[in-house]
Enzyme design. Structure first.
Site, PDB file in Angstrom:
ATOM      1  N   PRO A 130      12.501  93.291  54.472  1.00  0.00           N
ATOM      2  CG  PRO A 130      13.798  93.605  52.543  1.00  0.00           C
ATOM      3  CD  PRO A 130      12.724  94.257  53.369  1.00  0.00           C
ATOM      4  CD  GLU A 364      -3.390  88.471  57.548  1.00  0.00           C
ATOM      5  OE1 GLU A 364      -4.241  88.736  58.403  1.00  0.00           O
ATOM      6  OE2 GLU A 364      -3.656  88.193  56.367  1.00  0.00           O
TER       7      GLU A 364
HETATM    8  N1  COS Z   1      -4.277  97.223  68.824  1.00  0.00           N
HETATM    9  C1  COS Z   1      -3.986  98.505  69.136  1.00  0.00           C
HETATM   10  N2  COS Z   1      -2.796  98.885  69.688  1.00  0.00           N
HETATM   11  C2  COS Z   1      -1.882  97.926  69.887  1.00  0.00           C
HETATM   12  C3  COS Z   1      -2.112  96.571  69.560  1.00  0.00           C
HETATM   13  C4  COS Z   1      -3.372  96.225  69.020  1.00  0.00           C
HETATM   14  N3  COS Z   1      -3.683  94.968  68.707  1.00  0.00           N
HETATM   15  N4  COS Z   1      -1.024  95.851  69.891  1.00  0.00           N
HETATM   16  C5  COS Z   1      -0.125  96.704  70.402  1.00  0.00           C
HETATM   17  N5  COS Z   1      -0.656  97.949  70.397  1.00  0.00           N
HETATM   18  C6  COS Z   1      -0.008  99.167  70.899  1.00  0.00           C
HETATM   19  C7  COS Z   1       0.500  98.953  72.317  1.00  0.00           C
HETATM   20  O1  COS Z   1      -0.524  99.247  73.263  1.00  0.00           O
HETATM   21  C8  COS Z   1       1.636  99.945  72.412  1.00  0.00           C
HETATM   22  O2  COS Z   1       1.091 101.251  72.593  1.00  0.00           O
HETATM   23  P1  COS Z   1       1.826 102.351  73.511  1.00  0.00           P
HETATM   24  O3  COS Z   1       3.134 102.620  72.841  1.00  0.00           O
HETATM   25  O4  COS Z   1       0.892 103.504  73.472  1.00  0.00           O
HETATM   26  O5  COS Z   1       1.988 101.716  74.865  1.00  0.00           O
HETATM   27  C9  COS Z   1       2.232  99.903  71.010  1.00  0.00           C
HETATM   28  O6  COS Z   1       1.168  99.449  70.141  1.00  0.00           O
HETATM   29  C10 COS Z   1       3.428  98.973  70.899  1.00  0.00           C
HETATM   30  O7  COS Z   1       2.998  97.676  71.309  1.00  0.00           O
HETATM   31  P2  COS Z   1       4.051  96.573  71.801  1.00  0.00           P
HETATM   32  O8  COS Z   1       4.950  97.165  72.838  1.00  0.00           O
HETATM   33  O9  COS Z   1       3.264  95.359  72.160  1.00  0.00           O
HETATM   34  O10 COS Z   1       4.906  96.317  70.469  1.00  0.00           O
HETATM   35  P3  COS Z   1       5.982  95.232  70.113  1.00  0.00           P
HETATM   36  O11 COS Z   1       7.010  95.847  69.257  1.00  0.00           O
HETATM   37  O12 COS Z   1       6.462  94.513  71.345  1.00  0.00           O
HETATM   38  O13 COS Z   1       5.121  94.242  69.141  1.00  0.00           O
HETATM   39  C11 COS Z   1       4.257  92.102  68.377  1.00  0.00           C
HETATM   40  C12 COS Z   1       4.745  93.071  69.467  1.00  0.00           C
HETATM   41  C13 COS Z   1       5.284  91.023  68.190  1.00  0.00           C
HETATM   42  C14 COS Z   1       2.980  91.552  68.967  1.00  0.00           C
HETATM   43  C15 COS Z   1       3.925  92.764  67.004  1.00  0.00           C
HETATM   44  O14 COS Z   1       5.089  93.321  66.451  1.00  0.00           O
HETATM   45  C16 COS Z   1       3.332  91.774  66.021  1.00  0.00           C
HETATM   46  O15 COS Z   1       2.146  91.497  66.048  1.00  0.00           O
HETATM   47  N6  COS Z   1       4.174  91.219  65.137  1.00  0.00           N
HETATM   48  C17 COS Z   1       3.735  90.329  64.065  1.00  0.00           C
HETATM   49  C18 COS Z   1       3.482  91.156  62.880  1.00  0.00           C
HETATM   50  C19 COS Z   1       2.780  90.457  61.786  1.00  0.00           C
HETATM   51  O16 COS Z   1       1.675  89.994  61.942  1.00  0.00           O
HETATM   52  N7  COS Z   1       3.461  90.453  60.643  1.00  0.00           N
HETATM   53  C20 COS Z   1       2.888  89.942  59.462  1.00  0.00           C
HETATM   54  C21 COS Z   1       2.586  91.089  58.537  1.00  0.00           C
HETATM   55  S1  COS Z   1       1.218  90.903  57.517  1.00  0.00           S
HETATM   56  S2  COS Z   1       1.562  89.288  56.500  1.00  0.00           S
END
Ligand code: COS
Length: 385
Positions: A130, A364
């Site tokens: 949520p 997504e």
């Molecule tokens: N594959 C593997 N590892 C990944 C990755 C990927 N595609 N993207 C990020 N990571 C890793 C990063 O390298 C980082 O690792 P370290 O901690 O070892 O450095 C860690 O994960 C955290 O990444 P980041 O700092 O980019 O995280 P954020 O919290 O800033 O997240 C976004 C950024 C916004 C990109 C992410 O939260 C996201 O994709 N949100 C949307 C979620 C979504 O799709 N929701 C719908 C759900 S399903 S309907």
């Protein structure tokens, strides 16, 4: 007849041609017989029919197999062109078991994938909460270790297949660190005591969707997918694969809209000549065809890169999803416009497509999240030399 010339692009192998032709023939024959009046029942029937036809096999990767992203994209594009709910039913079997395919042990795969690939168990992906949608690292649901078990507490929402799923891939905070490094993934059977559906969510294009509550749900530690604290990376790796396929679903909806528009502008006359004789109409058709082809190139580029060994396709998948979903919205909007009043009449194909496409720019990873993902990757790659 939908344009099939993209199948001659160099991204595909002979198996892909066989698969696409077979699914096209099956969808043309089987899907019309499934009544959509009740969404839950329709989804159950679609999963079963897809399983019986053998079309769900690509949604899971048993030990020694890999997910073939081109096949997943071809399936979603084809199904979405025929029936958005059939695409949904297919896609969720893959997204819901993606973490098992990519990170599951041989035992976890053997326990679940034969059932989901046969259409005998329905799968779901429970990530959103949520208070955390785009911000996955802000998830608060907890999984607390207790002896050989974990105990789950919290809520998940906007869960596709919520209420009809047999298994959920659930992401919860196990506390190894704050933020993204303190989440873990679990496979949770729907029948586990303490898991309840507290709300069904109704949307402009109906799908089974629910808010779930976990109250002291006890699951064995062996239900963890991947390592403790790796849940964020598990989620992102699954999304890297399935975001490209969301683009493919949008592409299927856009192709259908283009086909509907082409039929309309050839059949409908204005001042004694078909609409398609008007240059302004031709301008719309040209833009629609261009947007469809450009989206297809990005989608199959991402899928091909992954299938041919790219370790990570974060940028390519985000580009494919962002572009294909945004452009499909425009293509479908143009198709509605070219249909005049009929375009907004309830029950018209383009009216249905108009409602169906909207959510794909949100789930997504919303379009603006994809922009963040792309920019971060491009900047990091530039800095990395
Ligand atoms: N594959 C593997 N590892 C990944 C990755 C990927 N595609 N993207 C990020 N990571 C890793 C990063 O390298 C980082 O690792 P370290 O901690 O070892 O450095 C860690 O994960 C955290 O990444 P980041 O700092 O980019 O995280 P954020 O919290 O800033 O997240 C976004 C950024 C916004 C990109 C992410 O939260 C996201 O994709 N949100 C949307 C979620 C979504 O799709 N929701 C719908 C759900 S399903 S309907």
């Amino acid at each position: 007849m939908a344009d099939r010339s993209f199948l001659d692009w160099p991204f595909f192998a002979p198996d892909h041609h066989t698969f696409a032709a077979g699914l096209e023939a099956w969808a043309g024959g089987e899907l019309g017989g499934i009544d959509h009046a009740d969404t839950d029942t329709a989804c159950r029937k679609l999963v079963r029919a897809l399983g019986d036809g053998g079309w769900l096999r690509p949604t899971g990767a048993q030990a020694g197999e890999t997910l073939d992203v081109r096949t997943l994209c071809l399936a979603r594009e084809t199904l979405a062109r025929h029936d958005g709910l059939a695409d949904f039913a297919f896609a969720m079997q893959g997204l819901g078991t993606g973490a098992i395919s990519l990170f599951g042990t041989a035992e976890q795969k053997a326990e679940w994938l034969p059932r989901t690939r046969a259409g005998r168990a329905i799968a779901a992906f429970a990530l959103t909460e949520p208070q955390s949608g785009s911000d996955v690292a802000g998830a608060t649901m907890t999984a607390t270790r207790d002896g050989n078990d974990y105990v789950l507490n919290g809520e998940k929402t906007w869960i596709s297949n919520g209420g009809i799923a047999d298994i959920y891939t659930v992401f919860a905070r196990t506390g190894e660190a704050a933020g993204a490094r303190g989440l873990s993934a679990f496979v949770v059977p729907a029948r586990v005591p303490g898991l309840t559906v507290v709300e069904r969510l109704h949307t402009m294009a109906p799908h089974p969707l629910a808010r779930l509550r976990f109250d002291d749900c006890r699951i064995p530690a062996s239900a963890m997918l991947g390592a403790p604290g790796q849940g964020f990376k598990v989620a992102m790796s699954v999304l890297d694969v399935f975001r490209a396929t969301v683009g493919a679903a949008a592409l299927g909806l856009a192709r259908r809209a283009l086909d509907e528009a082409l039929s309309r502008v050839q059949a409908r006359h204005i001042r004694g000549a078909p609409l398609c004789d008007l240059q302004m109409v031709q301008g719309h058709i040209a833009d629609m065809a261009l947007e469809v082809d450009a989206a297809a190139l990005l989608i199959y580029r991402a899928a091909w890169a992954r299938d041919t060994g790219a370790p990570r396709i974060t940028r390519e998948a985000a580009m494919a999803k962002l572009y294909a979903t945004d452009q499909a919205q425009k293509v479908i909007d143009r198709a509605v416009q070219l249909h005049g009043g009929d375009g907004v009449r309830s029950g018209e194909t383009v009216e249905r497509l108009y409602r169906e496409i909207r959510a794909l720019r949100i789930y997504e990873g919303a379009s603006d999240v994809q922009r963040v993902v792309i920019a971060r990757q491009v900047l990091a790659e530039f800095e990395g030399g």
